[in-house]
Write a protein that holds these residues in place. Structure first.
Motif, PDB file in Angstrom:
ATOM      1  N   ARG A 251       0.856  -1.180   0.000  1.00  0.00           N
ATOM      2  CA  ARG A 251       0.000   0.000   0.000  1.00  0.00           C
ATOM      3  C   ARG A 251       0.896   1.234   0.000  1.00  0.00           C
ATOM      4  O   ARG A 251       1.826   1.338   0.803  1.00  0.00           O
ATOM      5  CB  ARG A 251      -0.866   0.020   1.271  1.00  0.00           C
ATOM      6  CG  ARG A 251      -2.122  -0.801   1.132  1.00  0.00           C
ATOM      7  CD  ARG A 251      -3.056  -0.266   0.074  1.00  0.00           C
ATOM      8  NE  ARG A 251      -3.562   1.052   0.369  1.00  0.00           N
ATOM      9  CZ  ARG A 251      -4.794   1.285   0.812  1.00  0.00           C
ATOM     10  NH1 ARG A 251      -5.633   0.302   1.011  1.00  0.00           N
ATOM     11  NH2 ARG A 251      -5.183   2.516   1.041  1.00  0.00           N
ATOM     12  N   LEU A 252       0.603   2.154  -0.904  1.00  0.00           N
ATOM     13  CA  LEU A 252       1.402   3.362  -0.969  1.00  0.00           C
ATOM     14  C   LEU A 252       0.793   4.446  -0.101  1.00  0.00           C
ATOM     15  O   LEU A 252      -0.416   4.660  -0.125  1.00  0.00           O
ATOM     16  CB  LEU A 252       1.461   3.896  -2.406  1.00  0.00           C
ATOM     17  CG  LEU A 252       2.113   3.012  -3.438  1.00  0.00           C
ATOM     18  CD1 LEU A 252       2.369   3.797  -4.700  1.00  0.00           C
ATOM     19  CD2 LEU A 252       3.432   2.481  -2.909  1.00  0.00           C
ATOM     20  N   GLY A 253       1.651   5.111   0.632  1.00  0.00           N
ATOM     21  CA  GLY A 253       1.190   6.285   1.370  1.00  0.00           C
ATOM     22  C   GLY A 253       1.085   7.445   0.397  1.00  0.00           C
ATOM     23  O   GLY A 253       1.285   7.299  -0.801  1.00  0.00           O
ATOM     24  N   ALA A 254       0.747   8.614   0.916  1.00  0.00           N
ATOM     25  CA  ALA A 254       0.645   9.770   0.036  1.00  0.00           C
ATOM     26  C   ALA A 254       1.100  11.029   0.765  1.00  0.00           C
ATOM     27  O   ALA A 254       0.472  12.079   0.674  1.00  0.00           O
ATOM     28  CB  ALA A 254      -0.766   9.912  -0.511  1.00  0.00           C
TER      29      ALA A 254
ATOM     30  N   CYS B 173       0.691   9.026   9.368  1.00  0.00           N
ATOM     31  CA  CYS B 173       0.309   7.648   9.065  1.00  0.00           C
ATOM     32  C   CYS B 173       1.296   6.624   9.613  1.00  0.00           C
ATOM     33  O   CYS B 173       1.035   5.428   9.576  1.00  0.00           O
ATOM     34  CB  CYS B 173       0.117   7.455   7.563  1.00  0.00           C
ATOM     35  SG  CYS B 173      -1.369   8.252   6.972  1.00  0.00           S
TER      36      CYS B 173
ATOM     37  N   SER C  56      -5.832   4.854   7.222  1.00  0.00           N
ATOM     38  CA  SER C  56      -5.399   5.098   5.866  1.00  0.00           C
ATOM     39  C   SER C  56      -5.617   3.872   4.976  1.00  0.00           C
ATOM     40  O   SER C  56      -6.100   3.989   3.860  1.00  0.00           O
ATOM     41  CB  SER C  56      -3.920   5.501   5.883  1.00  0.00           C
ATOM     42  OG  SER C  56      -3.464   5.763   4.599  1.00  0.00           O
ATOM     43  N   ILE C  57      -5.280   2.690   5.486  1.00  0.00           N
ATOM     44  CA  ILE C  57      -5.495   1.473   4.689  1.00  0.00           C
ATOM     45  C   ILE C  57      -6.983   1.260   4.451  1.00  0.00           C
ATOM     46  O   ILE C  57      -7.408   0.804   3.394  1.00  0.00           O
ATOM     47  CB  ILE C  57      -4.873   0.230   5.374  1.00  0.00           C
ATOM     48  CG1 ILE C  57      -3.352   0.357   5.421  1.00  0.00           C
ATOM     49  CG2 ILE C  57      -5.269  -1.063   4.641  1.00  0.00           C
ATOM     50  CD1 ILE C  57      -2.640  -0.817   6.052  1.00  0.00           C
ATOM     51  N   GLU C  58      -7.812   1.639   5.434  1.00  0.00           N
ATOM     52  CA  GLU C  58      -9.260   1.452   5.274  1.00  0.00           C
ATOM     53  C   GLU C  58      -9.862   2.450   4.287  1.00  0.00           C
ATOM     54  O   GLU C  58     -11.044   2.381   3.979  1.00  0.00           O
ATOM     55  CB  GLU C  58      -9.951   1.560   6.634  1.00  0.00           C
ATOM     56  CG  GLU C  58      -9.651   0.365   7.540  1.00  0.00           C
ATOM     57  CD  GLU C  58     -10.277   0.491   8.920  1.00  0.00           C
ATOM     58  OE1 GLU C  58     -10.747   1.600   9.264  1.00  0.00           O
ATOM     59  OE2 GLU C  58     -10.294  -0.512   9.652  1.00  0.00           O
ATOM     60  N   GLY C  59      -9.062   3.414   3.848  1.00  0.00           N
ATOM     61  CA  GLY C  59      -9.539   4.345   2.827  1.00  0.00           C
ATOM     62  C   GLY C  59      -9.975   5.693   3.365  1.00  0.00           C
ATOM     63  O   GLY C  59     -10.682   6.430   2.686  1.00  0.00           O
ATOM     64  N   ASN C  60      -9.561   6.013   4.589  1.00  0.00           N
ATOM     65  CA  ASN C  60      -9.974   7.282   5.189  1.00  0.00           C
ATOM     66  C   ASN C  60      -8.802   8.236   5.324  1.00  0.00           C
ATOM     67  O   ASN C  60      -7.668   7.900   4.989  1.00  0.00           O
ATOM     68  CB  ASN C  60     -10.562   7.026   6.580  1.00  0.00           C
ATOM     69  CG  ASN C  60     -11.732   6.076   6.509  1.00  0.00           C
ATOM     70  OD1 ASN C  60     -12.614   6.240   5.676  1.00  0.00           O
ATOM     71  ND2 ASN C  60     -11.725   5.061   7.357  1.00  0.00           N
ATOM     72  N   ARG C  61      -9.091   9.437   5.877  1.00  0.00           N
ATOM     73  CA  ARG C  61      -8.016  10.344   6.250  1.00  0.00           C
ATOM     74  C   ARG C  61      -7.122   9.602   7.244  1.00  0.00           C
ATOM     75  O   ARG C  61      -7.634   8.853   8.067  1.00  0.00           O
ATOM     76  CB  ARG C  61      -8.558  11.553   7.002  1.00  0.00           C
ATOM     77  CG  ARG C  61      -9.605  12.304   6.322  1.00  0.00           C
ATOM     78  CD  ARG C  61     -10.030  13.469   7.209  1.00  0.00           C
ATOM     79  NE  ARG C  61     -10.128  14.599   6.332  1.00  0.00           N
ATOM     80  CZ  ARG C  61      -9.591  15.775   6.543  1.00  0.00           C
ATOM     81  NH1 ARG C  61      -8.963  16.032   7.657  1.00  0.00           N
ATOM     82  NH2 ARG C  61      -9.685  16.730   5.666  1.00  0.00           N
ATOM     83  N   GLY C  62      -5.855   9.873   7.192  1.00  0.00           N
ATOM     84  CA  GLY C  62      -4.956   9.204   8.124  1.00  0.00           C
ATOM     85  C   GLY C  62      -4.973   9.883   9.477  1.00  0.00           C
ATOM     86  O   GLY C  62      -4.028  10.583   9.837  1.00  0.00           O
ATOM     87  N   GLN C  63      -6.051   9.699  10.208  1.00  0.00           N
ATOM     88  CA  GLN C  63      -6.132  10.313  11.535  1.00  0.00           C
ATOM     89  C   GLN C  63      -6.187   9.239  12.597  1.00  0.00           C
ATOM     90  O   GLN C  63      -6.868   8.226  12.434  1.00  0.00           O
ATOM     91  CB  GLN C  63      -7.366  11.214  11.616  1.00  0.00           C
ATOM     92  CG  GLN C  63      -7.186  12.476  10.788  1.00  0.00           C
ATOM     93  CD  GLN C  63      -8.348  13.438  10.920  1.00  0.00           C
ATOM     94  OE1 GLN C  63      -9.494  13.025  10.934  1.00  0.00           O
ATOM     95  NE2 GLN C  63      -8.043  14.723  10.993  1.00  0.00           N
TER      96      GLN C  63
ATOM     97  N   TRP D  12     -10.404  -3.191  10.000  1.00  0.00           N
ATOM     98  CA  TRP D  12     -11.806  -3.645   9.936  1.00  0.00           C
ATOM     99  C   TRP D  12     -12.212  -4.399  11.194  1.00  0.00           C
ATOM    100  O   TRP D  12     -12.986  -5.347  11.153  1.00  0.00           O
ATOM    101  CB  TRP D  12     -12.020  -4.506   8.680  1.00  0.00           C
ATOM    102  CG  TRP D  12     -11.695  -3.729   7.440  1.00  0.00           C
ATOM    103  CD1 TRP D  12     -12.423  -2.717   6.886  1.00  0.00           C
ATOM    104  CD2 TRP D  12     -10.535  -3.870   6.607  1.00  0.00           C
ATOM    105  NE1 TRP D  12     -11.776  -2.211   5.776  1.00  0.00           N
ATOM    106  CE2 TRP D  12     -10.622  -2.905   5.581  1.00  0.00           C
ATOM    107  CE3 TRP D  12      -9.428  -4.711   6.643  1.00  0.00           C
ATOM    108  CZ2 TRP D  12      -9.645  -2.753   4.600  1.00  0.00           C
ATOM    109  CZ3 TRP D  12      -8.445  -4.556   5.666  1.00  0.00           C
ATOM    110  CH2 TRP D  12      -8.564  -3.594   4.650  1.00  0.00           C
TER     111      TRP D  12
END
Lengths: 553, 173
Positions: free
Chosen positions: A283-286, A291, A300-307, A321
């Protein structure tokens, strides 16, 4: 592939290796590659072909040899002897080829008995600079995937967890949590809908730390093997490698490594013809530093903001999950295969009472030998800086070393004889962190350093909790004011009280540790702040004449 | 600062041809969606794939990604705007990431930035009018032993000086 077939492949590779009279290894990790070492390798290969000795000489691109400052590096192994050349250029190629049958080239020679090499003890980096990271066969030839075979065929999952626990390995990402304990928790937690996950945290972002990048670029299979063993031990079937997008070469090598590993059957379904299956994704960070915090990484892996979110529950029980998730750092996973292979007693015999094994440090800043070094835990700071690092260049004087990045602090020279382990570094007001060491000489301003890291934390704060979002901005403004010479003692008092507030009330590690660089520089270099205050002279004078500029408290 | 919100009142520019083509959808369905228990989890890989294809993420592309992921477009925008490396406006052919980590700062990264600003005639965060270069700063690129360093798209250059910077820029011209 069965374990026997893997053994045969290893034997075949070893035979091919020993059949060669000379092995020429060219460092093609990012450091040397940026100085065109790829071309040097190609030129060497064609020169050898031209000379008609291609059957006796093997030219390989290998991973990081550590001394990045002296690149491009080339090492030559000939019948038990080895020489290393530094700063090799296109123009040196024919001379290097000629020297294979003659004397080593004095001008390029880098003595391998110099303390930089001789005082290191390599576990994590043992294959770096020795094997071609793009060939799984090279990794297998030096004993790669043997630990996975051993785990799958001779050990129970609980046995593997026990081995890691007894080895005393602690998390190399910074906090130093006992790895075996974490594995045990994930192993015991019931799977949710049949799922548990393994995550490798390769979101290395601490300014000054680059060991994870180097391991991924130079020995990617080591990390994959560690993750596969972990998956077997805790009962996971899926894993993610979360890598920073800023490391394109590491990503490329990992992708290649994963596809090679799937092809020969050490990753994927029915690994090594057993019932164990493990699938791994990159998985690539951005570009979000936060993160690296484990709950933010999960988001972040779940597809959300990395908070981040509050802990507990810890990811070991409630992670991706909602499933039990084991998150370890790259260097931690890189330690796993050797422990399983050589046994916990061997590993526990290295290091100190509470910090076992070795630690990789990244030397940077005002130091002669910049690069990566791996040393046993408990080594003295002086040995790293003066012996291995070669001291301060241009006749400069050591002032402090910054460890632990934005979560750490500055260690001044009175701690030069302190052993480097998790507890001692913490006592000195810093943290081990991921292993960055930025060395500063007398010309560096400690207020500048504190300001730099505060700016970093301010811009990387995710904004979820108020203490970190607002506190880091306010602390930065105060540091800027003091730095400009516009501050007064009230501002310093305000800064100190904000440090306490932010560290105690922030949601995650980023905010909790953001004040550390300020606190540690205030502890040892308070006079540098006072000198900048409009009304600091009085307190400076009151502190007495013995409060010299050497950072004595 | 990912958390600073910007008021956006500009209308979304649209085109007829979708950004998320049927072919890309098929590829993502086969290679990415199958790996996750939820569609939302594919958000970042889908955004990365769109960005790789088009160079940046137009608002329409984010809407299409949201529809594909079966979440609201506000949620996909929320994720996309959080991460600094998703480009919500067009970027140049070459993106120059100058490392601003402490070790590079100690070794003079500001000189590099100033030289690039002068040579390209743009400020940090901007793109040259011909769409060729975008200049940005990056957090630690992990070459602390051989700074100052910068990424030119995916190629890392270390031990940079104002002189060899010129050579690199010319080679990209």
């Amino acid at each position: 592939m069965t374990p026997e077939e893997l053994g045969k492949l290893a034997a075949k590779e070893q035979k091919a290796r020993s059949a060669c009279k000379h092995r020429v290894n060219v460092c093609c990790a990012a450091g040397c590659a940026s100085m065109n070492s790829d071309k040097i390798k190609d030129d060497l290969q064609s020169a050898i072909k031209e000379k008609g000795i291609a059957d006796q000489v093997q030219v390989r691109s290998v991973g990081c040899m550590g001394l990045c400052a002296a690149g491009p590096l080339v090492s030559i192994e000939s019948e038990g002897k080895s020489v290393m050349y530094k700063g090799v250029t296109d123009g040196d190629v024919s001379e290097v080829v000629e020297s294979l049958e003659g004397k080593p080239i004095e001008r390029l020679n880098l003595p391998t008995d110099m303390p930089f090499f001789a005082r290191q003890e390599k576990i994590v980096l043992e294959n770096c600079g020795v094997i071609d990271p793009e060939r799984i066969e090279d990794y297998i030839a030096v004993g790669g995937y043997a630990a996975l075979i051993k785990a799958l065929t001779e050990m129970t999952p609980a046995g593997v967890v026990g081995e890691i626990t007894r080895s005393g390995l602690r998390g190399r990402g910074g906090a130093g949590y006992p790895t075996g304990l974490k594995w045990g928790t994930v192993a015991k937690s019931p799977a949710r809908e049949g799922r548990k996950y393994i995550v490798c945290n390769a979101d290395e972002g601490d300014p000054g730390a680059f060991m994870d990048r180097s391991v991924l670029e130079s020995d990617p299979h080591r990390v994959l093997e560690g993750m596969a063993i972990a998956a077997y031990a805790v009962g996971a079937t899926h894993g993610f490698l979360y890598v920073r997008a800023e490391y394109p070469l590491a990503i490329k090598r990992l992708k290649r490594a994963i596809s090679q590993a799937q092809k020969i059957g050490v990753l994927g379904a029915n690994i090594l013809s057993t019932t164990f299956s493990f699938n791994l994704e990159i998985r690539l960070g951005a570009g979000a530093f936060v993160c690296g915090e484990e709950t933010a990484l999960i988001a972040s892996i779940e597809g959300n903001r990395g908070q981040p979110r509050p802990r507990p529950p810890y990811p070991a029980e409630f992670g991706l999950w909602g499933c039990p998730t084991l998150i370890n750092n790259v260097e931690t996973f890189a330690n796993i295969a050797p422990i399983v292979d050589r046994g916990f007693r061997w590993f526990a015999s290295i290091g100190t009472d509470k910090s076992k094994g070795t630690k990789v440090f990244a030397l940077a800043g005002k130091i002669e030998n910049t690069g990566l070094v791996e040393v046993p835990m408990g080594i003295k700071l002086r040995d790293i800086i003066e012996d291995i690092g070669g001291g301060i260049p241009d006749g400069g004087k050591f002032k402090a070393v910054q460890t632990g990045g934005p979560s750490g602090g500055c260690i001044p020279k009175q701690y030069m004889d302190m052993p480097i382990d998790y507890e001692s570094v913490k006592e000195a007001g810093s943290i081990m962190g991921s292993g960055g060491m930025i060395v500063m000489d007398e010309s560096s301003s400690m207020v500048d350093v504190a300001k730099y890291f505060m700016e970093f934390c301010k811009s990387e704060s995710c904004g979820k909790c108020v203490p970190c979002r607002v506190g880091t901005a306010q602390m930065y403004d105060l540091l800027e004011k003091i730095h400009k010479g516009e501050g007064a003692s009230d501002d310093l008092a305000m800064l100190e009280s904000l440090c306490e507030l932010v560290s105690q009330t922030s949601l995650c590690g980023l905010g909790q540790t953001a004040p550390n660089p300020v606190l540690s520089t205030l502890r040892y270099f308070r006079h540098e702040y006072l000198e900048l205050l409009r009304d600091g002279q009085k307190e400076l004078a009151a502190a007495g004449a013995d409060k010299g500029k050497d950072g004595a408290v | 600062m990912a958390w600073i919100t910007k008021n956006s009142v500009a209308p979304i520019e649209r085109r007829n041809e979708p950004y998320l083509s049927d072919e890309l959808k098929r590829k993502l369905t086969d290679e990415v969606l199958t790996r996750y228990p939820t569609r939302r989890a594919a958000t970042m890989p889908v955004l990365h794939a769109l960005q790789e294809e088009h160079g940046w993420l137009p608002a329409q592309a984010i809407e299409e990604a949201a529809a594909f992921l079966e979440v609201s477009s506000a949620e996909t925008m929320d994720t996309a705007s959080f991460y600094e490396e998703y480009w919500l406006k067009p970027k140049g052919k070459y993106v120059i990431w100058v490392c601003q980590s402490l070790s590079c700062e100690l070794l003079g990264h500001q000189r590099l930035i100033d030289a690039l600003r002068n040579k390209l005639g743009i400020e940090v965060g901007e793109t040259t009018p011909d769409g060729k270069f975008t200049l940005v700063t990056a957090e630690c690129l992990g070459s602390c032993g051989s700074g100052p360093c910068a990424l030119f798209n995916e190629k890392l250059h270390e031990n940079l000086t104002v002189e060899n910077l010129d050579r690199i820029l010319d080679s990209l011209a």
